[in-house]
Write a protein that holds these residues in place. Structure first.
Motif, mmCIF file in Angstrom:
data_model
loop_
_atom_site.group_PDB
_atom_site.id
_atom_site.type_symbol
_atom_site.label_atom_id
_atom_site.label_comp_id
_atom_site.label_asym_id
_atom_site.label_seq_id
_atom_site.Cartn_x
_atom_site.Cartn_y
_atom_site.Cartn_z
ATOM 1 N N UNK A 160 -83.274 -21.643 -12.455
ATOM 2 C CA UNK A 160 -82.103 -22.623 -12.615
ATOM 3 C C UNK A 160 -82.456 -23.758 -11.455
ATOM 4 N N UNK A 161 -82.448 -24.850 -12.065
ATOM 5 C CA UNK A 161 -83.061 -25.834 -11.454
ATOM 6 C C UNK A 161 -81.538 -27.005 -11.391
ATOM 7 N N UNK A 162 -81.153 -27.490 -10.336
ATOM 8 C CA UNK A 162 -79.702 -28.233 -10.406
ATOM 9 C C UNK A 162 -78.892 -28.085 -11.623
ATOM 10 N N UNK A 163 -78.715 -26.933 -11.655
ATOM 11 C CA UNK A 163 -77.827 -26.269 -12.815
ATOM 12 C C UNK A 163 -76.499 -25.477 -12.265
ATOM 13 N N UNK A 164 -75.517 -25.752 -12.962
ATOM 14 C CA UNK A 164 -74.058 -25.058 -12.473
ATOM 15 C C UNK A 164 -73.558 -24.149 -13.510
ATOM 16 N N UNK A 218 -82.383 -18.043 -3.593
ATOM 17 C CA UNK A 218 -81.510 -18.944 -3.444
ATOM 18 C C UNK A 218 -81.552 -19.855 -2.388
ATOM 19 N N UNK A 219 -82.078 -21.082 -2.820
ATOM 20 C CA UNK A 219 -82.270 -22.259 -2.180
ATOM 21 C C UNK A 219 -81.610 -23.507 -2.462
ATOM 22 N N UNK A 220 -80.713 -24.154 -1.242
ATOM 23 C CA UNK A 220 -80.056 -25.510 -1.249
ATOM 24 C C UNK A 220 -78.919 -25.032 -2.608
ATOM 25 N N UNK A 221 -78.317 -24.002 -2.472
ATOM 26 C CA UNK A 221 -77.424 -23.794 -3.360
ATOM 27 C C UNK A 221 -75.949 -23.108 -2.898
ATOM 28 N N UNK A 226 -80.716 -22.328 3.377
ATOM 29 C CA UNK A 226 -80.044 -23.561 3.364
ATOM 30 C C UNK A 226 -78.906 -23.570 2.352
ATOM 31 N N UNK A 227 -78.615 -21.922 2.082
ATOM 32 C CA UNK A 227 -77.290 -21.741 1.273
ATOM 33 C C UNK A 227 -76.223 -21.361 1.516
ATOM 34 N N UNK A 228 -75.146 -21.344 0.815
ATOM 35 C CA UNK A 228 -73.988 -20.672 1.117
ATOM 36 C C UNK A 228 -73.477 -19.930 0.116
ATOM 37 N N UNK A 229 -73.209 -18.618 0.253
ATOM 38 C CA UNK A 229 -73.072 -17.705 -0.835
ATOM 39 C C UNK A 229 -71.416 -17.225 -0.482
ATOM 40 N N UNK A 249 -80.796 -25.861 -5.791
ATOM 41 C CA UNK A 249 -79.770 -26.939 -5.941
ATOM 42 C C UNK A 249 -78.814 -26.799 -7.086
ATOM 43 N N UNK A 250 -78.274 -25.189 -7.381
ATOM 44 C CA UNK A 250 -77.561 -24.935 -8.267
ATOM 45 C C UNK A 250 -76.496 -24.039 -7.915
ATOM 46 N N UNK A 251 -75.075 -24.506 -8.203
ATOM 47 C CA UNK A 251 -73.973 -23.597 -7.935
ATOM 48 C C UNK A 251 -73.320 -22.834 -8.969
ATOM 49 N N UNK A 252 -74.115 -21.959 -9.591
ATOM 50 C CA UNK A 252 -73.792 -20.932 -10.596
ATOM 51 C C UNK A 252 -72.637 -20.050 -10.185
ATOM 52 N N UNK A 253 -71.746 -19.887 -11.112
ATOM 53 C CA UNK A 253 -70.828 -18.874 -10.858
ATOM 54 C C UNK A 253 -71.043 -17.534 -11.687
ATOM 55 N N UNK A 254 -71.266 -16.401 -11.033
ATOM 56 C CA UNK A 254 -71.911 -15.317 -11.525
ATOM 57 C C UNK A 254 -70.752 -14.187 -11.514
ATOM 58 N N UNK A 255 -70.328 -13.570 -12.831
ATOM 59 C CA UNK A 255 -69.458 -12.572 -12.636
ATOM 60 C C UNK A 255 -69.757 -11.579 -13.570
ATOM 61 N N UNK A 256 -69.582 -10.189 -12.916
ATOM 62 C CA UNK A 256 -69.987 -8.971 -13.643
ATOM 63 C C UNK A 256 -71.657 -9.054 -14.155
#
Length: 199
Positions: free
Chosen positions: A116-120, A168-171, A195-198, A144-151
């Motif tokens: 994933x590159x710049x994808x949400x 996970x980098x810058x995401x 450099x990310x926040x989970x 640079x990807x703020x994905x939502x992961x569930x199950x």
């Protein structure tokens, strides 16, 4: 201003009105063929089975914005790259859902299972297993990807660099009911984060 808002509202509504379901392999023999034929709001529905080079699939499968990729069943709808490349890549994708799939057999420089590159995207009910990477993120690589992961389950992915399960980098991804186990890497066997926040 009001005219502009009405135009946006119409585009939003029309994406639902005119959305279609493309069935694989009934309508197109390959998943990539279905994605390439899809338009905004469409769903590419993948029937139960294994999809690999033997069924004509070429890897990686390249996702596009505003398209959903939905499998018939997480355990029995299998995308197997057979070490020919990453399984799925996403570059600047938005408004995309991927669900009900097993993602396996990927081998890539970064992100053997998913890159994933710049994808949400919204990623749900996925098993990402037995993938490798030559650099970072055997199961998943996020930049640079703020994905939502569930199950989502990430297991038995292998890299000799960083992030066996996820790199996970810058995401700033959000993880809900995500199981990460039995992955192998030099550092961060489950998750390597920079450099990310989970959440």
């Amino acid at each position: 201003m009001q005219k502009h808002l009405l135009s946006i509202l119409w585009l939003f509504i029309s994406s639902f009105i005119y959305s279609a379901t493309i069935n694989i392999p009934e309508n197109y023999p390959t998943i990539q063929g279905g994605i390439d034929a899809a338009t905004t709001g469409d769903t590419v529905f993948v029937s139960i089975g294994t999809y690999s080079s033997e069924t004509g699939e070429h890897f990686p499968i390249v996702m596009t914005s505003n398209i959903n990729l939905i499998g018939g069943d997480e355990e029995t709808t299998i995308l197997d790259a057979e070490q020919t490349g990453s399984v799925i890549t996403m570059d600047n994708c938005e408004n995309t859902t991927i669900s009900n799939l097993t993602i396996t057999g990927g081998a890539g420089t970064n992100g053997g299972g998913m890159h994933l590159w710049s994808s949400d995207p919204l990623l749900k009910h996925l098993t990402i297993t037995n993938n490798t990477s030559y650099s970072d993120g055997a199961g998943m690589y996020l930049y640079d990807s703020n994905a939502l992961l569930s199950n989502v389950t990430l297991s038995h992915n292998v890299t000799y660099s960083n992030g066996g399960g996820m790199y996970i980098k810058s995401s700033d991804p959000i993880l809900t009911h995500v199981t990460i186990s039995n992955n192998i890497s030099e550092e961060g066997q489950g998750i390597f984060s920079y450099n990310s926040n989970l959440t």
